[in-house]
Scaffold this active site. Structure first.
Site, PDB file in Angstrom:
ATOM      1  N   HIS A 373      -2.918 -18.530  34.053  1.00 54.22           N
ATOM      2  CA  HIS A 373      -1.993 -18.220  32.952  1.00 54.22           C
ATOM      3  C   HIS A 373      -1.215 -19.433  32.464  1.00 54.22           C
ATOM      4  CE1 HIS A 373      -2.210 -13.755  33.422  1.00 54.22           C
ATOM      5  NE2 HIS A 373      -2.497 -14.093  34.666  1.00 54.22           N
ATOM      6  N   ARG A 565      11.017 -15.895  27.347  1.00 60.49           N
ATOM      7  CA  ARG A 565      11.683 -16.780  28.281  1.00 60.49           C
ATOM      8  C   ARG A 565      12.100 -18.067  27.575  1.00 60.49           C
ATOM      9  NH1 ARG A 565      11.843 -15.263  33.760  1.00 60.49           N
ATOM     10  NH2 ARG A 565      12.886 -17.274  33.947  1.00 60.49           N
ATOM     11  N   LYS A 570       8.353 -23.636  24.550  1.00 61.96           N
ATOM     12  CA  LYS A 570       8.383 -22.530  23.574  1.00 61.96           C
ATOM     13  C   LYS A 570       9.228 -22.882  22.351  1.00 61.96           C
ATOM     14  CE  LYS A 570       7.745 -19.010  27.218  1.00 61.96           C
ATOM     15  NZ  LYS A 570       6.523 -18.255  26.865  1.00 61.96           N
ATOM     16  N   LYS A 676       2.794  -7.729  20.208  1.00 63.45           N
ATOM     17  CA  LYS A 676       3.670  -6.562  20.029  1.00 63.45           C
ATOM     18  C   LYS A 676       4.284  -6.576  18.631  1.00 63.45           C
ATOM     19  CE  LYS A 676       4.424  -7.027  24.912  1.00 63.45           C
ATOM     20  NZ  LYS A 676       5.246  -7.700  25.953  1.00 63.45           N
TER      21      LYS A 676
HETATM   22  C1  26Q Z   1       5.228 -19.446  41.030  1.00 61.03           C
HETATM   23  C2  26Q Z   1       5.572 -19.996  42.264  1.00 61.03           C
HETATM   24  C3  26Q Z   1       6.885 -19.944  42.710  1.00 61.03           C
HETATM   25  C4  26Q Z   1       7.843 -19.307  41.934  1.00 61.03           C
HETATM   26  C5  26Q Z   1       7.496 -18.749  40.703  1.00 61.03           C
HETATM   27  C6  26Q Z   1       6.189 -18.836  40.240  1.00 61.03           C
HETATM   28  C7  26Q Z   1       5.824 -18.253  38.927  1.00 61.03           C
HETATM   29  C8  26Q Z   1       6.240 -16.986  38.571  1.00 61.03           C
HETATM   30  C9  26Q Z   1       5.913 -16.451  37.341  1.00 61.03           C
HETATM   31  C10 26Q Z   1       5.036 -18.963  38.039  1.00 61.03           C
HETATM   32  C11 26Q Z   1       4.698 -18.413  36.797  1.00 61.03           C
HETATM   33  C12 26Q Z   1       5.130 -17.147  36.445  1.00 61.03           C
HETATM   34  C13 26Q Z   1       4.823 -16.495  35.145  1.00 61.03           C
HETATM   35  C14 26Q Z   1       4.050 -17.037  34.229  1.00 61.03           C
HETATM   36  C15 26Q Z   1       3.807 -16.375  32.936  1.00 61.03           C
HETATM   37  O1  26Q Z   1       4.418 -15.373  32.616  1.00 61.03           O
HETATM   38  N1  26Q Z   1       2.872 -16.900  32.141  1.00 61.03           N
HETATM   39  C16 26Q Z   1       2.564 -16.309  30.862  1.00 61.03           C
HETATM   40  O2  26Q Z   1       1.516 -15.367  31.058  1.00 61.03           O
HETATM   41  C17 26Q Z   1       1.260 -14.635  29.886  1.00 61.03           C
HETATM   42  C18 26Q Z   1       0.212 -13.585  30.212  1.00 61.03           C
HETATM   43  O3  26Q Z   1      -1.036 -14.171  30.357  1.00 61.03           O
HETATM   44  C19 26Q Z   1       0.821 -15.545  28.753  1.00 61.03           C
HETATM   45  O4  26Q Z   1       0.713 -14.781  27.600  1.00 61.03           O
HETATM   46  C20 26Q Z   1       1.841 -16.669  28.540  1.00 61.03           C
HETATM   47  O5  26Q Z   1       1.346 -17.604  27.602  1.00 61.03           O
HETATM   48  C21 26Q Z   1       2.130 -17.360  29.857  1.00 61.03           C
HETATM   49  O6  26Q Z   1       3.163 -18.319  29.686  1.00 61.03           O
END
Ligand code: 26Q
Length: 832
Positions: A373, A565, A570, A676
């Protein structure tokens, strides 16, 4: 009750399933209110009515869930497990009512209590077990899997505290804990009898058996229990109810026994905390924060519990034979967060069931599939080898073994190329060696997918190019989608019924049909109604903004919205610079062609993300200056809505005219908010990034406001980027920078925006804010002029909804199913 082949009694579900008619619903509602909850005064609190209704609905879900599980028990079926550290579910009540097709009856039943469904539904607390896009995607996917009758189970963590609540104080973000379970969570069913034991720490010993085979044993571990809590996931009007299984950590009983015997009873009980901490809180970062031990514990806890659950079920039914295990299972890893599952499945098969390495590896690499992602290299997860050695010693051994065998393959492909081996190794060398989790996921999976066409191409040519050369067949694209039930039917009921009045309501289950509405884009009467719905939705949002921000939005003005976010890539900063530019025009008296706008921002910053928090502060300060300026009032209003979450988006996306999707090209993997907005008839202003590209292809260039450099150009420009020259050459930007630097927005807070100013001027600004500013301003002007032509805008709005068919998560899930999962839909007998 009926007997099955053994001596266990099973409920004959359909005969015993609660009835779906209005009068039974009223009876059950009353019974739950008076007896289950023990209340007697109606009208005192919406909360108890909400709980009573939730329990009434839950009874119907439980019956169907049992039937779905019975189907799966009776029939040997290939199943998928969607393993994710995040499920951003939002509220469940209205969704369940909609999917069970109970809307009218529930409304009538509630009339007995003089209540509206909407008001009761608002008493529910959002389940915020996710950060943003990735977590909400998982929630949309579960809805689509159930709606397509696919046997898919979700596995996640039952965090005690979800995504923090955001307050804004003096323009600053303040985080507060989200104690979402405090008032009870009626949707879950605990199953302590199915708890799993998870090992941590300890060490590994080796012994050789009589046949000379080596056995590794992980001993002296500190074990934690994983207790499952099941949440029902109803399909849309199809009788299917799948399961989301969330694990809660608990102390084992013998954990404290030794200390108890030593006489330190209280200390022993207090130690339970350590175990219970694992599922205490969701990490609020949406890019990986490296090295936090508790986060690695969470990842292994989820992966191990979920795999044990599936393997135990298999062994219970078919015995410890794994010949055709891979024919019946697929594990979809939601990013690298659960990628330790690759090593954990190897451990279970090799250590617990004594399979040969080769056989176990064959099973692992034909059941694991990984979704990426992110395109930000710094966001790729790595864990210090030293931490692994201490916390998960047996898993580190397994990773080393996987790596050794993998590097042999690399050496065969690139003979003598030590550089390649170093570059591809699962272990990054250096002062503090690290495990590269994305590489573990790629090596261990048969499928690696990106989440939008551009994203997948960039993965193949950039981040993972060596792996693509090695295994081109593993790589594939699955463009994201969102569920049209929540993101159109539920959040915009008026638009949904207007659409259905023209084309029927088959689009809710087959969203490709939404294109039928295209026929009406030029129809005056239809446009009128479309406009009326949008105005009412804008009023609903204006009321929310007034209540939460004290800012008055005028529904005749253009609603310009960026909610997501807060992240430098962004580029909320680019948006607020444009707002400052509009304000500058007003101050200069250049208002002749100025189209009045209300600009809305919303989103959370990771608590440790300094620049993101500065950007929130800047937005709030700019908003406060503008909103207090009487000259600006007719033309410009700006608000930052605190605590943006799923429920807020349900109000926001239905009310938006212009959707801001303005990331630096090549940085946003997909985006899903963009979808959305589009579904609800917003027009996008955006860059050629992520799914924007596909949105534009579907709706046509005429109905999309495009600006900015391409991903390829961005790469080029970074080689020799001179933002100062751009500022000097663009009078609008120059004036904006002067306003910022003069302290106009921080008169009593000197210097607080210096870092932002410097970031914009910096030749190494990776986000190219100054670069895209001139084309952004021009494009915004085009959008304004288009909005002035009411009919033109309405046509664009209708065409956007009509072209959004591709962005249903039903389509996405069908693609996962066809190309990766290869599941057959369940054929459940319809009840009643
Ligand atoms: C990882 C390790 C330690 C702590 C936190 C994390 C962590 C947590 C959440 C790393 C990344 C995320 C979330 C990422 C995210 O939401 N990415 C988004 O995913 C969407 C669905 O595919 C995409 O549409 C977005 O472009 C992308 O930014």
């Amino acid at each position: 009750m009926a007997k099955n082949s053994g001596s266990v009694c099973v409920v004959k579900h359909w005969q015993d399933a609660p009835k779906m008619d209005e009068s039974t619903l009223v009876d059950d509602l009353t019974r739950h209110f008076y007896y289950t909850l023990g209340r007697d005064k109606v009208g005192e609190s919406q909360l108890y009515l909400y709980h009573a209704l939730a329990l009434t609905i839950r009874d119907r879900l439980v019956a169907r869930c049992r039937a779905t599980n019975q189907y799966l028990a009776d029939k040997k079926t290939r199943k998928a497990a969607y393993i994710s550290l995040e499920f951003l579910m939002g509220r469940a009540l209205s969704n369940a009512v909609l999917n069970l097709d109970l809307e009218d009856k529930v409304r009538d039943a509630l009339k007995e209590y003089c209540c509206e469904l909407e008001t009761v539904a608002q008493a529910e607390h959002d389940a915020g077990l996710g950060n943003g896009g990735l977590g909400r995607l998982a929630a949309c996917f579960l809805d689509s899997c159930a709606s397509l009758a696919l046997p898919v189970i979700g596995y996640g963590i039952r965090y005690e505290y979800g995504m923090f609540n955001q307050k804004i104080e003096q323009g600053h973000q303040v985080e507060q804990p989200d104690n979402w379970l405090r008032e009870g969570h009626p949707w879950e069913l605990a199953a302590p009898e199915k708890a799993k034991r998870i090992k941590f720490s300890g060490h590994v010993v080796s012994h050789i058996d009589r046949s000379g085979r080596e056995h590794r044993e992980w001993i002296d571990t500190q074990d934690v229990l994983a207790v499952p809590y099941d949440v029902p996931i109803p399909g849309y009007k199809n009788e299917v109810v799948n399961t989301l299984r969330l694990w809660k950590s608990e102390a084992t009983d013998e954990f404290d026994l030794n200390e108890f015997n030593a006489g330190s009873y209280s200390e022993a009980v207090a130690k339970k905390n350590l175990a219970e901490q694992i599922t205490m809180v969701l990490y609020p970062n949406d890019t990986s924060e490296n090295g936090k031990e508790l986060r690695l514990r969470q990842q292994y806890f989820l992966s191990s519990a979920s795999l044990q659950d599936i393997v135990d079920n298999w062994v219970e039914r078919y015995g410890p034979s794994f010949n055709d295990f891979a024919d019946y299972h697929v594990f979809q890893l939601n990013d690298t967060h659960p990628s330790i599952a690759v090593a954990e499945l190897m451990r279970i098969l090799v250590d617990d069931y004594e399979l040969e390495w080769q056989e176990a590896w064959q099973i692992t690499t034909s059941t694991m599939a990984y979704t990426n992602h992110t395109l930000l290299p710094e966001a790729l997860e790595k864990w210090p080898v030293s931490l692994f050695a201490r916390l998960l010693p047996r898993l580190l051994e397994i990773i080393y073994e996987i790596n050794a065998r993998f590097l042999t393959e690399v050496a065969l492909k690139w003979p003598g190329d030590i550089g390649k081996q170093r570059a591809l190794s699962l272990i990054e060398e250096g002062e503090q060696p690290q495990v590269r989790m994305a590489y573990l996921a790629i090596v261990g999976s048969y499928s690696v997918n990106g989440v939008a066409a551009l994203h997948t191409e960039l993965l193949k040519s950039g981040l993972f190019s060596d792996f693509y050369q090695l295994w081109p067949e593993k790589f594939n694209n699955k463009t994201n989608g969102v569920t049209p039930r929540r993101w159109l039917s539920h959040c915009n009921p008026q638009l949904a019924s207007l659409i259905s009045s023209k084309i029927g309501d088959a689009w809710k289950a087959d969203f490709a049909k939404i294109s039928d509405i295209r026929r009406y884009f030029d129809n005056k009467a239809f446009q009128q109604k479309w406009q009326q719905v949008k105005l009412e939705n804008k009023q609903r949002l204006a009321d929310l903004v007034s209540k939460e921000c004290g800012v008055e939005f005028d529904v005749t003005m253009l609603f310009d919205v960026q909610v997501k976010r807060i992240h430098e890539y962004k580029r909320q900063l680019l948006n607020i610079l444009h707002v400052i530019h509009l304000y500058d025009r007003i101050c200069r008296g250049d208002t002749e062609n100025l189209v009045p706008r209300c600009v809305l921002f919303g989103g959370k910053a990771a608590p440790g993300y300094y620049m993101a928090k500065k950007i929130i502060k800047l937005i709030n300060n700019v908003a406060s200056v503008i909103n207090q300026d009487r000259a600006a009032h007719p033309f410009l209003r700006v608000a930052f809505l605190p605590n943006y979450n799923v429920s807020a988006m349900e109000v926001i996306c239905a009310a938006t005219d212009l959707s801001e999707q303005i990331s630096t090209a090549g940085k946003e993997a997909s985006g899903t908010g963009n979808m959305k907005f589009m579904m609800n008839g917003a027009v996008t202003i955006g860059t050629l990034d992520g799914a924007n590209i596909e949105i534009r292809e579907c709706v046509g260039a005429d109905n999309f406001f495009l600006f900015g450099v391409t991903a390829e150009q961005a790469q080029q420009i970074r080689q020799d980027y001179k933002p100062m020259e751009i500022i000097d050459g663009c009078i609008e930007l120059k004036r904006v920078m002067q306003l910022l630097e003069s302290g106009h927005f921080n008169l009593f807070e000197p210097g607080i925006f210096d870092d932002i100013v410097n970031a914009i001027k910096c030749p190494s600004d990776p986000w190219l804010v100054a670069q895209d500013f001139p084309s952004y301003v021009k494009c915004q002007e085009n959008a304004s002029q288009a909005y002035e032509d009411k009919e033109h805008w309405l046509r664009m709005s209708i065409l956007n909804t009509a072209a959004s068919g591709k962005f249903s998560s039903d389509r996405t899930i069908q693609d996962y199913c066809d190309d990766i999962w290869r599941l057959s839909p369940m054929q459940l007998i319809t009840a009643n």
